[in-house]
Design an enzyme around this catalytic site. Sequence first.
Site, PDB file in Angstrom:
ATOM      1  CB  CYS A  53      19.783  36.563  13.242  1.00 20.72           C
ATOM      2  SG  CYS A  53      19.309  35.568  14.674  1.00 20.72           S
ATOM      3  CG  HIS A 104      18.002  33.065  11.327  1.00 18.94           C
ATOM      4  ND1 HIS A 104      19.200  33.699  11.597  1.00 18.94           N
ATOM      5  CD2 HIS A 104      17.637  33.456  10.082  1.00 18.94           C
ATOM      6  CE1 HIS A 104      19.540  34.424  10.539  1.00 18.94           C
ATOM      7  NE2 HIS A 104      18.615  34.299   9.616  1.00 18.94           N
ATOM      8  CG  HIS A 116      18.819  36.804   6.969  1.00 23.86           C
ATOM      9  ND1 HIS A 116      19.480  35.632   7.216  1.00 23.86           N
ATOM     10  CD2 HIS A 116      18.719  36.885   5.618  1.00 23.86           C
ATOM     11  CE1 HIS A 116      19.755  35.017   6.073  1.00 23.86           C
ATOM     12  NE2 HIS A 116      19.299  35.761   5.084  1.00 23.86           N
TER      13      HIS A 116
END
Length: 163
Positions: A53, A104, A116
Site C-alpha cells: 500500500c 493501510h 490503493h
Amino acid sequence: MKKKLAAAVLSFSIIFTLGAASASADSKMDKVIDSAIGTKYVSGGVSTNGFDCSGFTMYVFNKIGIKLPHQSGSQYQMGTAIAKDEMRPGDLVFFNTSGKGVSHVGIYVGEGKFAHASSSRGVTISSLSESYYVNRYVGAKRIMSTDAYKEVAADSEDNDDVQ
C-alpha cells in the site's frame, strides 16, 4: 439519402464524443494511477512489478514529483489533517487494518473512492463507504499544496474553480 444522412449523423456523433472526451482529460495523477491498476500486491513492493500500500502511494507521488517515505505510519505523520467532506483527489486516506494503528494507505480519487494496493486484489479502486473501510478509517491528510494540486491532480476543466 438515408444512408448518407445516417453516416453524417454517425460521423458527427463520433467527432462530438471524441471532442468531449478530450476536454475532460484525466489529470497527471489519474494517468499514473490508471497505469498501475491491476498490478499485483507484493509485500515491500514499490514498482509496477508489485506494490504494497505505501509503496503504491510512494510510487504515484514520486511520478508527480513528491517524495513520500515507504511506510503508511510515516506517511500519516506528513501533511495536514482534513475532514472527510473536505477531501479532494490526491489526498491520502489512512486505515487501521491491523488493530495496531495506521497500517493501510490509499489515494483519494474523488466521488467517495480511493486507489490503493489491496493485499487480496492488488492495485484497485475501492469505495470509502464499504463497511470494511468505514470501520477502519483513521483519517485523511493533504500532502499537496493547492498549486501542486492544480498542476497534477485536478482535471483540467476544474483548475479555475480551485481556491
